[in-house]
Design a protein around this motif. Structure first.
Motif, PDB file in Angstrom:
ATOM      1  N   VAL A 495       8.197  45.664 -43.894  1.00 55.16           N
ATOM      2  CA  VAL A 495       9.348  45.930 -44.256  1.00 55.16           C
ATOM      3  C   VAL A 495       9.403  47.443 -44.077  1.00 55.16           C
ATOM      4  CG1 VAL A 495      11.055  46.285 -46.323  1.00 55.16           C
ATOM      5  CG2 VAL A 495       9.827  44.080 -45.932  1.00 55.16           C
ATOM      6  N   ALA A 496      10.577  47.992 -43.250  1.00 55.59           N
ATOM      7  CA  ALA A 496      10.553  49.517 -42.905  1.00 55.59           C
ATOM      8  C   ALA A 496      11.920  49.684 -43.287  1.00 55.59           C
ATOM      9  CB  ALA A 496      10.124  49.778 -41.540  1.00 55.59           C
ATOM     10  N   THR A 497      12.825  49.303 -44.285  1.00 58.83           N
ATOM     11  CA  THR A 497      14.407  49.458 -44.168  1.00 58.83           C
ATOM     12  C   THR A 497      14.786  50.902 -44.739  1.00 58.83           C
ATOM     13  OG1 THR A 497      13.759  48.299 -46.556  1.00 58.83           O
ATOM     14  CG2 THR A 497      14.582  46.903 -44.523  1.00 58.83           C
ATOM     15  N   GLY A 498      13.595  51.868 -44.916  1.00 59.52           N
ATOM     16  CA  GLY A 498      13.960  53.204 -45.185  1.00 59.52           C
ATOM     17  C   GLY A 498      14.374  53.499 -46.904  1.00 59.52           C
ATOM     18  N   ALA A 499      14.852  54.457 -47.154  1.00 59.53           N
ATOM     19  CA  ALA A 499      15.080  54.817 -48.606  1.00 59.53           C
ATOM     20  C   ALA A 499      16.778  54.269 -48.872  1.00 59.53           C
ATOM     21  CB  ALA A 499      14.905  56.235 -48.648  1.00 59.53           C
ATOM     22  N   ALA A 670      11.635  39.664 -52.534  1.00 60.98           N
ATOM     23  CA  ALA A 670      12.064  38.641 -52.341  1.00 60.98           C
ATOM     24  C   ALA A 670      11.080  37.609 -51.172  1.00 60.98           C
ATOM     25  CB  ALA A 670      13.301  38.504 -51.582  1.00 60.98           C
ATOM     26  N   LEU A 671      10.287  38.323 -50.396  1.00 64.45           N
ATOM     27  CA  LEU A 671       9.342  37.443 -49.404  1.00 64.45           C
ATOM     28  C   LEU A 671       8.256  36.875 -50.216  1.00 64.45           C
ATOM     29  CD1 LEU A 671      10.149  39.427 -46.322  1.00 64.45           C
ATOM     30  CD2 LEU A 671      10.876  37.240 -46.695  1.00 64.45           C
ATOM     31  N   ALA A 672       7.884  37.569 -51.401  1.00 61.47           N
ATOM     32  CA  ALA A 672       6.535  37.311 -52.051  1.00 61.47           C
ATOM     33  C   ALA A 672       6.313  35.711 -52.025  1.00 61.47           C
ATOM     34  CB  ALA A 672       6.592  37.931 -53.476  1.00 61.47           C
ATOM     35  N   GLY A 673       5.211  35.184 -51.289  1.00 59.23           N
ATOM     36  CA  GLY A 673       5.141  33.803 -51.462  1.00 59.23           C
ATOM     37  C   GLY A 673       5.992  32.802 -50.414  1.00 59.23           C
ATOM     38  N   VAL A 674       6.653  33.640 -49.702  1.00 56.69           N
ATOM     39  CA  VAL A 674       7.648  32.920 -48.802  1.00 56.69           C
ATOM     40  C   VAL A 674       6.621  33.033 -47.358  1.00 56.69           C
ATOM     41  CG1 VAL A 674       9.736  32.827 -47.279  1.00 56.69           C
ATOM     42  CG2 VAL A 674       9.732  33.393 -49.842  1.00 56.69           C
ATOM     43  N   GLU A 677       1.989  37.219 -45.451  1.00 58.04           N
ATOM     44  CA  GLU A 677       1.611  38.632 -45.498  1.00 58.04           C
ATOM     45  C   GLU A 677       2.796  39.468 -45.594  1.00 58.04           C
ATOM     46  OE1 GLU A 677      -1.434  41.233 -42.715  1.00 58.04           O
ATOM     47  OE2 GLU A 677      -1.515  39.156 -42.447  1.00 58.04           O
ATOM     48  N   VAL A 678       2.996  40.414 -46.476  1.00 53.30           N
ATOM     49  CA  VAL A 678       4.055  41.225 -46.576  1.00 53.30           C
ATOM     50  C   VAL A 678       3.703  42.777 -46.871  1.00 53.30           C
ATOM     51  CG1 VAL A 678       6.341  41.941 -47.578  1.00 53.30           C
ATOM     52  CG2 VAL A 678       5.670  39.491 -47.347  1.00 53.30           C
ATOM     53  N   HIS A 679       3.966  43.515 -45.963  1.00 54.78           N
ATOM     54  CA  HIS A 679       3.912  45.078 -45.984  1.00 54.78           C
ATOM     55  C   HIS A 679       5.167  45.960 -46.235  1.00 54.78           C
ATOM     56  CE1 HIS A 679      -0.235  44.068 -45.079  1.00 54.78           C
ATOM     57  NE2 HIS A 679       0.222  43.264 -44.183  1.00 54.78           N
ATOM     58  N   VAL A 680       4.944  46.919 -46.662  1.00 56.89           N
ATOM     59  CA  VAL A 680       5.707  48.129 -46.717  1.00 56.89           C
ATOM     60  C   VAL A 680       5.530  49.315 -46.250  1.00 56.89           C
ATOM     61  CG1 VAL A 680       7.543  49.043 -48.292  1.00 56.89           C
ATOM     62  CG2 VAL A 680       7.154  46.754 -48.806  1.00 56.89           C
ATOM     63  N   VAL A 681       6.309  49.927 -45.368  1.00 62.15           N
ATOM     64  CA  VAL A 681       6.109  51.158 -44.841  1.00 62.15           C
ATOM     65  C   VAL A 681       7.108  52.017 -44.732  1.00 62.15           C
ATOM     66  CG1 VAL A 681       4.300  50.037 -43.067  1.00 62.15           C
ATOM     67  CG2 VAL A 681       6.595  50.710 -42.395  1.00 62.15           C
ATOM     68  N   GLY A 682       6.869  53.360 -44.605  1.00 65.56           N
ATOM     69  CA  GLY A 682       7.918  54.433 -44.537  1.00 65.56           C
ATOM     70  C   GLY A 682       8.683  54.649 -45.703  1.00 65.56           C
ATOM     71  N   ASP A 683       9.833  55.334 -45.525  1.00 62.27           N
ATOM     72  CA  ASP A 683      10.483  55.663 -46.854  1.00 62.27           C
ATOM     73  C   ASP A 683      10.672  54.557 -47.620  1.00 62.27           C
ATOM     74  OD1 ASP A 683      10.584  58.085 -45.809  1.00 62.27           O
ATOM     75  OD2 ASP A 683      12.502  58.228 -45.349  1.00 62.27           O
ATOM     76  N   ALA A 684      10.660  53.211 -47.544  1.00 61.62           N
ATOM     77  CA  ALA A 684      10.850  52.077 -48.339  1.00 61.62           C
ATOM     78  C   ALA A 684       9.780  51.921 -49.272  1.00 61.62           C
ATOM     79  CB  ALA A 684      10.876  50.836 -47.514  1.00 61.62           C
ATOM     80  N   ALA A 685       8.633  52.651 -48.913  1.00 61.54           N
ATOM     81  CA  ALA A 685       7.381  52.635 -49.565  1.00 61.54           C
ATOM     82  C   ALA A 685       7.166  53.931 -50.513  1.00 61.54           C
ATOM     83  CB  ALA A 685       6.172  52.497 -48.840  1.00 61.54           C
TER      84      ALA A 685
END
Length: 705
Positions: A495-499, A670-674, A677-685
């Motif tokens: 997930v790299a959806t920004g701030a 929302a993707l947890a368990g779906v 592997e889920v990661h968050v990068v960039g301003d979303a993190a």
């Protein structure tokens, strides 16, 4: 740069004194601060070898102290004053030779900027005691942590000064000659005598620093005398075994009696007569807190090529130009006879493979430096430089990227800098990558920031080229929902959806003329949610979109200088990186801009040199700045704010909210368990702009499978 663009002059062999180089690309001195007790360590070797293996014709080390530890600016500077330094230097020479390049060792005594002398209680060696203290007003925009780190380099001590005597001058000449002898003993190819940037030889040369009345002061010949004596002594020591380069400022910026181009050219002729084999023309801003982006690290592309041309007319030996020299700039300078070699510093930090890519006919593959000054900022507190766009800088062993043994389907959500970098690295490693973005174009905030910061456009174009080359499946105008991602059968989602950009939580914050970054982007590009854009302006945005103008940041920059669909009075709330650059952008386009910053510092988290310049330029463009300002309310005509006990208003046809930015990634939750592997990068993190986006993306993408 375009594919298959030719660089016949830049890639042609060249000769400096006794040394023949495979091409005309030089890596200038940049301090990596990786040495211990003056001895070169493996990290330094790996750094320089990466650039040598990338095809660079001549590698110049960072500053090496001829009298270590005396005259040092850093405790981590290589030493040349004792034979114990020869083994480390020889290891570096041998490694650079094995990689196919030549090694030049820069020899320095830092004089009035020798911070370690101050730390260890020694007076700074200068031609004349300095006069007025430097203007430190720019430091008002430094954080307390930054000031503490800068002060720690000198142990919090204040500098004292000692005017050089004849004994000191004789000692300096011996130090340089003996240091050159050690470079020769280590098998080096060249030495560079540093006669610029306020270091002791450069200080003797400049009228602004040298007020002496003896044989080393007054006329240019007298002021150049110490450097001439050093060159002659070095030549006597090394003969034809080493090439002798001399670095001189083609111009000093910031003071009326500073070194001029005409003086630099005349000095270069004296240096040639003394035995120099090449002149390396740099520039220097005399006050680093106000003039640093004039020199030594200019923000103007090709800043010193004309200065190099002035010097070249005065000498018959080769001339090296430096100062944001991009490949096309270096090619042009050599072709036009303004220089013989082109030094590319920060560009080689960003991409060590620059020359190899030029020789392969693929200049578009070169990762660009974005001129953000993140690298050099670390030198202010004696730390190792980092690069916003190249996370491998200072840790070259992480390359090359390791191909995965178990390819995955990686779905990346968000085509901003973080998402594009994840897609690039995952693709390089052999994963199948699908990139989703709800916008009609890739780039995200990187695209929008290209309006105010054109260098960012070069990075975006490079990232776009890379993901297309790797066959990444790019799906625009696509909202990434849980069902969409489930249908793709992702093994991993990044997930790299920004701030998230919020409206001001004050009365009037929801008025239609109050914009966030998202609504302002919609106004200028015609893309995204235009529901908050007034009806009168939506047609303008739509027209721009239909005409194609809003597809190009460069076109928008040009058109908005003639026509900008907003009123004259603009209030920008938030004076950090985004707000400060936006305020300058709007002021350049004839708007009366008021900038309200809740804190004391402007421009955070810009790197310091860029920040100091941005604050100065905003003021010069007429931006009215209020620090420690708290917004009280927004009306249809003005913004009311308080500074201390005083309440004021600023007229506002439009209000831009450039603060209230927070990191959120609800899709990841929302993707947890779906998906596995889920990661968050960039301003979303975490909100850390381009550097944070690229570095977090690198960390995640290099560990996927």
């Amino acid at each position: 740069m375009t594919r298959n663009q030719a660089f016949p002059h830049l890639l042609a062999p060249g000769t400096i004194g006794p040394v023949t180089l495979p091409n005309r690309v030089v890596m200038p001195a940049m301090d990596m601060n990786l040495c211990e007790d003056g001895e070169i360590e493996q990290g330094d070797i790996e750094h320089f070898v990466a650039r040598a293996a990338g095809g660079t014709g001549l590698i110049i080390t960072g500053c090496c102290a001829v009298a270590y530890p005396v005259g040092c600016a850093s405790t981590k500077e290589p030493g040349l004053s004792e034979d114990r330094f020869i083994p480390g230097l020889k290891a570096l020479v041998d490694a650079v030779h094995a990689a196919g390049s030549k090694l030049c060792v820069q020899m320095t005594h830092h004089g009035k900027v020798a911070r370690i002398d101050t730390m260890e209680g020694r007076p700074l060696l200068v031609p004349s005691k300095p006069g007025d203290a430097a203007d430190l007003s720019a430091l008002a925009d430094n954080t307390g942590e930054e000031l503490a780190k800068m002060g720690a380099v000198t142990g919090g001590k204040q500098a004292t000064y000692r005017e050089a005597t004849q004994d000191d001058i004789d000692w300096l000449v011996r130090c340089f000659a003996e240091a050159a002898g050690r470079v020769k003993a280590a098998g080096g190819d060249a030495v560079e005598i540093h006669c610029a940037h306020g270091y002791v030889l450069g200080a003797f040369l400049s009228r602004a620093d040298n007020k002496r009345t003896d044989g080393y002061g007054g006329s240019l010949a007298n002021r150049a005398r110490l450097a001439v004596e050093v060159i002659r002594a070095v030549k006597a020591e090394v003969g034809e075994a080493l090439a002798i380069l001399v670095r001189v400022a083609g111009r000093e910026f910031g003071e009326d009696d500073a070194l001029t181009p005409e003086e630099a050219a005349a000095a270069a002729a004296l240096f040639e007569a003394a035995g120099a084999d090449a002149i390396h023309v740099t520039g220097w801003g005399r006050n680093p807190f106000s003039d640093f982006t004039d020199g030594p690290l200019p923000d103007e592309v090709g800043a010193y090529t004309e200065l190099a041309g002035v010097v070249k007319k005065a000498v018959s030996i080769p001339v090296i130009t430096v100062g944001r020299v991009l490949p096309e700039v270096g090619e042009k300078a050599i072709a036009e006879g303004k220089a013989d070699f082109a030094a590319m510093g920060r560009q080689l930090l960003a991409d060590p493979e620059l020359v190899n890519k030029l020789e392969a006919g693929a200049p578009e593959q070169i990762r660009p430096c974005i001129n953000c000054y993140v690298c050099v900022q670390e030198n202010f507190w004696d730390d190792t430089p980092v690069c916003a766009v190249n996370p491998a800088l200072g840790n070259e062993t992480v390359l090359p990227l390791v191909r995965t043994a178990a390819p995955k389907h990686v779905v990346v959500v968000g085509a901003g800098p973080g998402g594009l970098e994840v897609a690039r690295i995952a693709g390089e490693r052999g994963h199948r990558v699908t990139l989703l973005d709800r916008s009609d174009r890739i780039g995200g905030t990187l695209w929008f920031s290209s309006l105010t910061t054109p260098d960012n456009q070069r990075l975006l174009e490079w990232l776009k080229t890379q993901v297309e080359r790797l066959g990444v499946d790019i799906r625009l105008n696509t909202e990434a929902t849980v069902p969409v991602i489930e249908a793709l059968g992702a093994d991993a989602v990044v997930v790299a959806t920004g701030a998230v950009r919020e409206r001001p939580a004050v009365p009037g914050g929801d008025l239609p003329h109050v914009h966030t970054g998202d609504t302002l982007r919609a106004l200028l590009t015609g893309a995204g949610d235009v529901s908050r854009v007034p009806l009168s302006l939506r047609a303008i945005a739509k027209l721009g979109k239909l005409s194609g103008i809003t597809r190009s940041p460069a076109a928008i920059r040009g058109v908005t200088r003639r026509f900008l669909p907003m009123g004259r009075d603009v209030v920008v709330i938030g004076g950090s990186l985004v707000g400060l650059e936006l305020a300058e952008f709007l002021a350049e386009r004839g708007r009366d801009v008021t900038l309200l910053e809740e804190g004391r510092q402007l421009g955070v988290p810009m790197a310091m040199p860029r920040r100091w310049t941005a604050v100065r330029r905003a003021g010069a463009k007429g931006v009215t700045v209020y620090r420690n300002a708290t917004v009280q309310r927004i009306t249809a005509e003005y913004v009311e704010f308080r500074v201390g006990d005083k309440t004021s208003t600023a007229p506002a046809d439009i209000v831009v909210m450039a603060s209230g930015v927070s990191a959120q990634a609800p899709l990841a939750d929302a993707l947890a368990g779906v998906v596995p592997e889920v990661h968050v990068v960039g301003d979303a993190a975490a909100v850390d702009y381009i550097e944070g986006a690229i570095h977090t993306a690198w960390k995640v993408a290099t560990t996927l499978g």
